[in-house]
Structures are given as structure tokens and as C-alpha cells.
Scaffold this motif. Structure first.
Motif, PDB file in Angstrom:
ATOM      1  N   LYS A 235       2.942   0.067  70.465  1.00 43.38           N
ATOM      2  CA  LYS A 235       2.584  -1.359  70.453  1.00 43.38           C
ATOM      3  C   LYS A 235       1.104  -1.586  70.749  1.00 43.38           C
ATOM      4  O   LYS A 235       0.575  -2.661  70.484  1.00 43.38           O
ATOM      5  CB  LYS A 235       3.424  -2.108  71.493  1.00 43.38           C
ATOM      6  CG  LYS A 235       4.908  -2.170  71.175  1.00 43.38           C
ATOM      7  CD  LYS A 235       5.246  -3.270  70.205  1.00 43.38           C
ATOM      8  CE  LYS A 235       5.188  -4.626  70.874  1.00 43.38           C
ATOM      9  NZ  LYS A 235       5.575  -5.710  69.948  1.00 43.38           N
ATOM     10  N   MET A 236       0.430  -0.592  71.322  1.00 49.20           N
ATOM     11  CA  MET A 236      -0.991  -0.770  71.660  1.00 49.20           C
ATOM     12  C   MET A 236      -1.830  -0.899  70.392  1.00 49.20           C
ATOM     13  O   MET A 236      -1.647  -0.136  69.445  1.00 49.20           O
ATOM     14  CB  MET A 236      -1.503   0.443  72.459  1.00 49.20           C
ATOM     15  CG  MET A 236      -1.007   0.555  73.868  1.00 49.20           C
ATOM     16  SD  MET A 236      -1.673   2.054  74.658  1.00 49.20           S
ATOM     17  CE  MET A 236      -3.326   1.500  75.053  1.00 49.20           C
ATOM     18  N   PRO A 237      -2.771  -1.855  70.353  1.00 46.51           N
ATOM     19  CA  PRO A 237      -3.673  -1.920  69.194  1.00 46.51           C
ATOM     20  C   PRO A 237      -4.704  -0.798  69.251  1.00 46.51           C
ATOM     21  O   PRO A 237      -4.957  -0.233  70.318  1.00 46.51           O
ATOM     22  CB  PRO A 237      -4.342  -3.287  69.350  1.00 46.51           C
ATOM     23  CG  PRO A 237      -4.283  -3.579  70.804  1.00 46.51           C
ATOM     24  CD  PRO A 237      -3.028  -2.938  71.320  1.00 46.51           C
ATOM     25  N   GLU A 238      -5.274  -0.468  68.094  1.00 44.84           N
ATOM     26  CA  GLU A 238      -6.366   0.515  68.052  1.00 44.84           C
ATOM     27  C   GLU A 238      -7.538  -0.011  68.880  1.00 44.84           C
ATOM     28  O   GLU A 238      -7.745  -1.213  68.996  1.00 44.84           O
ATOM     29  CB  GLU A 238      -6.797   0.733  66.592  1.00 44.84           C
ATOM     30  CG  GLU A 238      -7.907   1.752  66.395  1.00 44.84           C
ATOM     31  CD  GLU A 238      -7.544   3.117  66.938  1.00 44.84           C
ATOM     32  OE1 GLU A 238      -7.881   3.394  68.114  1.00 44.84           O
ATOM     33  OE2 GLU A 238      -6.929   3.905  66.201  1.00 44.84           O
ATOM     34  N   THR A 239      -8.304   0.893  69.481  1.00 48.66           N
ATOM     35  CA  THR A 239      -9.434   0.452  70.302  1.00 48.66           C
ATOM     36  C   THR A 239     -10.503  -0.201  69.424  1.00 48.66           C
ATOM     37  O   THR A 239     -10.722   0.218  68.283  1.00 48.66           O
ATOM     38  CB  THR A 239     -10.071   1.627  71.068  1.00 48.66           C
ATOM     39  OG1 THR A 239     -10.738   2.485  70.147  1.00 48.66           O
ATOM     40  CG2 THR A 239      -9.021   2.414  71.835  1.00 48.66           C
ATOM     41  N   ASP A 256      -8.003  -7.906  67.129  1.00 52.17           N
ATOM     42  CA  ASP A 256      -7.212  -7.152  68.125  1.00 52.17           C
ATOM     43  C   ASP A 256      -7.632  -7.499  69.542  1.00 52.17           C
ATOM     44  O   ASP A 256      -6.790  -7.740  70.420  1.00 52.17           O
ATOM     45  CB  ASP A 256      -7.383  -5.646  67.898  1.00 52.17           C
ATOM     46  CG  ASP A 256      -6.681  -5.158  66.641  1.00 52.17           C
ATOM     47  OD1 ASP A 256      -5.798  -5.888  66.140  1.00 52.17           O
ATOM     48  OD2 ASP A 256      -7.010  -4.059  66.173  1.00 52.17           O
ATOM     49  N   MET A 257      -8.934  -7.523  69.799  1.00 46.10           N
ATOM     50  CA  MET A 257      -9.418  -7.744  71.164  1.00 46.10           C
ATOM     51  C   MET A 257      -9.331  -9.213  71.575  1.00 46.10           C
ATOM     52  O   MET A 257      -9.249  -9.509  72.760  1.00 46.10           O
ATOM     53  CB  MET A 257     -10.851  -7.228  71.311  1.00 46.10           C
ATOM     54  CG  MET A 257     -10.966  -5.708  71.233  1.00 46.10           C
ATOM     55  SD  MET A 257      -9.890  -4.806  72.391  1.00 46.10           S
ATOM     56  CE  MET A 257      -8.601  -4.191  71.264  1.00 46.10           C
ATOM     57  N   VAL A 260      -5.948  -9.242  73.029  1.00 43.96           N
ATOM     58  CA  VAL A 260      -5.888  -8.484  74.283  1.00 43.96           C
ATOM     59  C   VAL A 260      -6.596  -9.228  75.409  1.00 43.96           C
ATOM     60  O   VAL A 260      -6.075  -9.371  76.517  1.00 43.96           O
ATOM     61  CB  VAL A 260      -6.505  -7.077  74.088  1.00 43.96           C
ATOM     62  CG1 VAL A 260      -6.716  -6.386  75.429  1.00 43.96           C
ATOM     63  CG2 VAL A 260      -5.613  -6.216  73.208  1.00 43.96           C
ATOM     64  N   LEU A 261      -7.826  -9.712  75.123  1.00 47.35           N
ATOM     65  CA  LEU A 261      -8.633 -10.375  76.150  1.00 47.35           C
ATOM     66  C   LEU A 261      -8.310 -11.861  76.291  1.00 47.35           C
ATOM     67  O   LEU A 261      -8.762 -12.498  77.242  1.00 47.35           O
ATOM     68  CB  LEU A 261     -10.127 -10.219  75.831  1.00 47.35           C
ATOM     69  CG  LEU A 261     -10.680  -8.793  75.818  1.00 47.35           C
ATOM     70  CD1 LEU A 261     -12.105  -8.791  75.286  1.00 47.35           C
ATOM     71  CD2 LEU A 261     -10.642  -8.188  77.204  1.00 47.35           C
ATOM     72  N   GLN A 262      -7.564 -12.394  75.317  1.00 50.23           N
ATOM     73  CA  GLN A 262      -7.196 -13.811  75.299  1.00 50.23           C
ATOM     74  C   GLN A 262      -8.436 -14.722  75.293  1.00 50.23           C
ATOM     75  O   GLN A 262      -8.527 -15.699  76.023  1.00 50.23           O
ATOM     76  CB  GLN A 262      -6.284 -14.151  76.477  1.00 50.23           C
ATOM     77  CG  GLN A 262      -4.959 -13.402  76.414  1.00 50.23           C
ATOM     78  CD  GLN A 262      -4.039 -13.743  77.560  1.00 50.23           C
ATOM     79  OE1 GLN A 262      -4.472 -14.080  78.652  1.00 50.23           O
ATOM     80  NE2 GLN A 262      -2.736 -13.648  77.318  1.00 50.23           N
TER      81      GLN A 262
END
Length: 540
Positions: A235-239, A256-257, A260-262
Motif C-alpha cells: 500500500k505504500m506509495p513510491e518515494t 503521492d506526497m 501522504v503529507l496532506q
């Protein structure tokens, strides 16, 4: 002209510590929990394997594994780990961190189970099958090193990046602790259900048939934590650093970020296009430019990890022999087979609980305060001091009244290995190399460490044998003895101190500053608030 930093990368660098950081630590860390469990649980069961499969009627001592078999069982996983670190490290830079991350975990799950299913009525067949699956288990474990370190470094902010990477590695301590605890539980349960006499009282009955289940269950337990985290890894997105700097997909990285960071992050595809056109940072691993920029750094990370693992794995794999040598673990003939497993597991658990685990977490708490270099140098220094303090007056420690002192001193070498180079050698290679070579260079550094582990595993196996041939067990050639082996390990740690001066300090700097990916063709670095031109604070 200085290159501009992408907004998505800057957002990661300055992000406050959030839930996703801790989620990433647990997901990546459970892989290391499994790694340590699988690599070190074998030291619990080697003596049991000797009693079960190499018991000789009328022998004066319990059966032990022949030297070549013992070396293979202990060391074959390291061979697989070394190969896995090189292969998956390279693959992580070619295909992406996420795509490769699931492969390593599934390989670990399958091979952990298969190792415990090494069935046959012939000892050679059991050992051959066990070694085969432990090699591939090591191959999967090897991939976890560069991928976990790289993923965590690329997710973290620059203020607490060292602590986050070290926390992933610190799960190794819990894996070693879990190995001892599982050994205690399994051996105690079967010992109470199937009581057995000591070897002295009844050699044949001292190893019960059910003991064969004990080692298999201990080995197979390693599949459980790995299997539980597989879904979350997928489930983790690519960095963002791989997506933006290597795959050149700014839109995907920003998307993606942002989740993650909202926060809302601008894609900035035009900046990525400019990075593609600029040729200053497209050098390869074997180029003169890489050698000029990072050659000494790679020498520093490989040499220190190699020297550290000679000492670290010698201590871990053969602590049972050292404790037997000073009498902390009673002679094997005074115990039943499962009693011996219980005593060895108890000793390993006490050492892990009192020194190994605290050492890892001391590093987590202090690495971003005092820096990587100081911790690594301090760790090597104290490991050297305590090794010599154990070795030079070795006969003093063998007296019954001094055994507790020996165990405390030995525990302190573990503490300063983990509050020292065992953690920092894992952290630094994930921070100082360019994104497109980061996983590869970490894999090379880690593989050098596993080469050191093999030197420690095979070398100590023979070197620690008694110097008197008449006292040598199970056909081992006479060695230089435990005392001289400890002196040699002290010298190895002293060398580690010297090579530490080749490793740059990365504390408080962004990954792009350390790898000089924000440097243009003329060597000019883009300056941001709190940034610095100096990529080295430690003189060579």
C-alpha cells in the motif's frame, strides 16, 4: 547556475513528524525484525541439530555438528544475504523501491517455512535442504537492507531523518530478543511435556524425538511477522525522490506526497524537464566523476561495515561458546537437549534485553543530536576497550566468582556496537549518495558488511577452538583459543575507528546536499535557509 530544489522534496525535508513517519518505521522495521530473527535464531538450534542428527552411541559428549556442516548452517544465509544486497540494491534503483519491496518479503516468508520443513531420515539430506532454503532466505533478507534504508531516508524530514532510519534498524534488536524468547517458550513447553534425563544419566534418552519439532518451530516462526506486514508494504506509495529524480515524473511524485503529507504540492514538471536536460549529475557508478565525488565515501561505508560485522556477528553467533567457555552455561553433558536450548536461549535473551535493545534505541535518541560520526567513533572505541579488557586477563574471567563481571563486560561490547557503528553503518549510506545510485551503493556497503560477517562466522568457528589438539571437539582443528580471538576482534574494532574518518557527517542536511544533486556543472550549490556548502564536517 544553481539547480532549483523541487517543491515536493523541500516539503519532505521540512515536514513535521507525522503519523506516516511512524507507519513507515513499523512497515520497514518489521522486515528488520524478521531479518534479525531469521539470521540469529540459527545459533539457538545448532547444538540441538547436532544432538538430533549426529548423536553417536557411546560418545562421551553429546553429538555436535561436524565443522563443515556447522560452518555451512551458520554461514550460508550470509552468502545469500550478500548476494541479495547487491542484486536487490541494484534492482531498487532500476525498477523503483516499492516494486522490489514486496518480492523480498515474500521470499522471506516462503523460505522461513520451507527451512522448517527440511524433512528426511538422513542427516546429510536434512542439512543440505536446510542450507538450500536458508541461502534463499538470506537472499530475501539481503534485499531488505538497501530498500528499507533508502525508503525511510527518502520519506523522512532532514531534522529527524537519522532517528527514523535508526528506528527501522533498531527493530533488529527486538528480532534478536524475540528469537531468544521463542527459544525459551518452545524448549520450556516441550521440556515440561516430555521430561528427559541429562546426557550423563542416559545419553540415548537425553534427546527426545519431539526435539525435532522444537528447532523446526523456532525457524518457521520467522515467517509470521513478515507475512503480517506484506499488505501494508504494497500500500505504500513510491518515494517522491525516486519518482521525481529517477523516474522523472513530477506529477506523480507531487500527487503521492500530497496524500501522504496532506498538503497541496505543485507538480513542477518544467523543473524536472530542466534536470533531464542538464548533464552534470548523470554520471554512473563506475565513472571518474563518481570516484571524484563519492569514491572515498563508498570506501568509508564499505570498510567500516566490513570491520564492524566481523566483530558483531562473531559475538552474536558464538556467544553460546564464549559463555560455555567461562562456565556461565553448564557443560552440555550435564543437561538434556532441550535444557541446553533453554539455557542458551535464556542467555541470549538476557544479553538482548540488557544491552542489545537499549543500545539501538540510544542511537535513535542521540543520532540527530550528536551526529553519526561521533556515535560511530565512540562505539568502535569502546568496543575495542572492552574486547581487550575481556581478552588480556581472560583466565581471570574464567573463575567462577568472576563470571558475572565477564557477562557484564561482554554485554557492554554489544551495547556500544548498537549505540555505535552497527546502527550508523546502516544509516549513513542511505543519506550520502545520489538518488539513482542510493539503493545500489547501500547494497554494496551492506554486502561488504556481510562479507565481514562471513569472516567472523567462519573464522571465529575455527579460531576459537582450544589450542590443545587433545581438547578439540568434533574433529575441529586446534585454533588460537577464545582469548586470542577476542584480541583479534579488538584490533578489528581499532581499525574501524581509523576508517570512520572517511565517512562524511550528514546530520541536519538534505539528501540532495549530501549527494550534491543540487550542484550545477560549475560546482555551485543552491542555497536554502539553514543549508550549507560544506558536505563534510569531519576532517579526513
Amino acid at each position: 547556475m544553481a539547480r532549483e530544489q523541487l517543491q515536493v522534496l523541500n516539503a519532505l525535508d521540512v515536514a513535521k513528524t507525522q503519523l506516516y513517519h511512524f507507519t513507515a518505521i513499523v512497515i520497514a522495521g518489521m522486515g528488520f525484525f524478521t531479518d534479525a530473527y531469521d539470521l540469529f535464531c540459527i545459533s539457538l538450534v545448532t547444538k540441538l541439530l547436532g544432538r538430533i542428527y549426529y548423536h553417536h552411541d557411546g560418545a562421551t559428549k553429546p553429538g555436535t555438528l561436524p565443522p563443515n556442516v556447522s560452518a555451512a548452517v551458520n554461514g550460508v544465509a550470509f552468502c545469500g544475504t550478500l548476494a541479495g544486497q547487491l542484486f536487490f540494491g541494484w534492482l531498487g534503483d532500476k525498477l523503483g523501491r516499492k516494486k522490489v519491496y514486496g518480492m523480498t518479503l515474500m521470499l522471506m516468508v516462503i523460505c522461513s517455512v520451507a527451512s522448517g520443513l527440511s524433512f528426511s531420515d538422513k542427516p546429510k539430506s536434512v542439512m543440505a535442504t536446510l542450507c538450500f532454503f536458508r541461502f534463499w532466505l538470506g537472499f530475501g533478507i539481503g534485499g531488505d537492507y538497501p530498500l528499507s534504508a533508502t525508503i525511510m531516508s527518502e520519506y523522512a524530514n532532514k531534522k529527524t531523518r537519522g532517528a527514523f532510519i535508526a528506528a527501522v534498524f533498531a527493530m533488529q534488536g527486538f528480532g534478536i530478543l524475540a528469537g531468544g524468547m521463542v527459544g525459551i517458550i518452545m524448549s520450556a513447553a516441550f521440556k515440561s511435556a516430555y521430561p528427559a534425563p541429562t546426557y550423563q544419566d542416559n545419553p540415548l534418552a537425553s534427546t527426545i524425538p519431539q526435539a525435532d519439532y522444537v528447532w523446526r518451530l523456532i525457524v518457521m516462526f520467522g515467517a509470521l511477522p513478515a507475512a503480517l506486514t506484506y499488505y501494508w508494504r504494497m500500500k505504500m506509495p513510491e518515494t517522491a525522490r525516486y519518482t521525481a529524480l529517477v523516474a522523472k515524473n513530477a506529477k506523480q511524485a507531487a500527487s503521492d506526497m500530497s496524500k501522504v503529507l496532506q498538503v497541496d504540492i505543485e507538480a513542477e514538471p518544467e523543473k524536472v524537464d530542466r534536470l533531464v536536460l542538464e548533464k552534470g549529475n548523470d554520471f554512473g557508478l563506475f565513472s571518474k566523476e563518481f570516484a571524484r565525488r563519492h569514491g572515498l565515501h563508498l570506501l568509508g561505508t564499505t570498510s567500516t561495515w566490513f570491520l564492524l560485522d566481523i566483530a558483531f556477528y562473531s559475538q552474536n553467533l558464538f556467544e553460546k561458546d564464549i559463555f560455555s567457555g567461562v562456565g556461565w552455561i553448564p557443560p552440555a553433558e550435564t543437561m538434556s537437549a532441550l535444557e541446553e536450548v533453554y539455557k542458551i536461549a535464556r542467555a541470549q535473551t538476557l544479553i538482548a534485553l540488557c544491552s542489545t535493545v537499549p543500545g539501538y534505541w540510544f542511537t535513535v535518541f542521540f543520532i540527530d543530536k550528536i551526529g553519526r560520526f561521533a556515535i560511530q567513533l565512540m562505539g568502535f572505541f569502546f568496543m575495542t576497550v572492552f574486547m581487550f579488557a575481556l581478552a588480556i586477563p581472560y583466565t581471570h574471567w574464567t573463575h567462577r566468582e568472576n563470571r558475572i563481571g565477564f557477562v557484564i563486560m561482554f554485554s557492554l561490547t554489544f551495547f556500544f556496537a548498537n549505540f555505535g557503528p552497527n546502527a550508523t553503518t546502516f544509516v549513513v549510506p542511505a543519506e550520502i549518495f545520489p538518488a539513482r545510485l542510493r539503493s545500489t551503493c547501500h547494497g554494496i556497503s551492506a554486502a561488504a558488511g556481510k562479507a565481514g560477517a562471513m569472516v567472523g562466522a567462519f573464522g571465529f568457528l575455527y579460531a576459537a577452538q582450544p589450542t590443545d589438539p587433545s581438547k578439540t571437539d568434533a574433529g575441529y582443528p586446534p585454533g588460537i583459543g577464545i582469548r586470542n580471538s577476542l584480541i583479534m576482534l579488538g584490533c578489528v574494532n581499532a581499525l574501524g575507528m581509523m576508517f570512520t574518518f572517511l565517512v562524511p557527517e550528514s546530520n541536519g542536511k538534505s539528501l540532495e546536499e549530501m549527494s550534491r544533486e543540487n550542484e550545477d556543472d560549475n560546482g555551485t550549490v543552491e542555497m536554502r535557509p539553514n543549508a550549507t556548502n560544506d558536505t563534510r564536517t569531519v576532517p579526513v
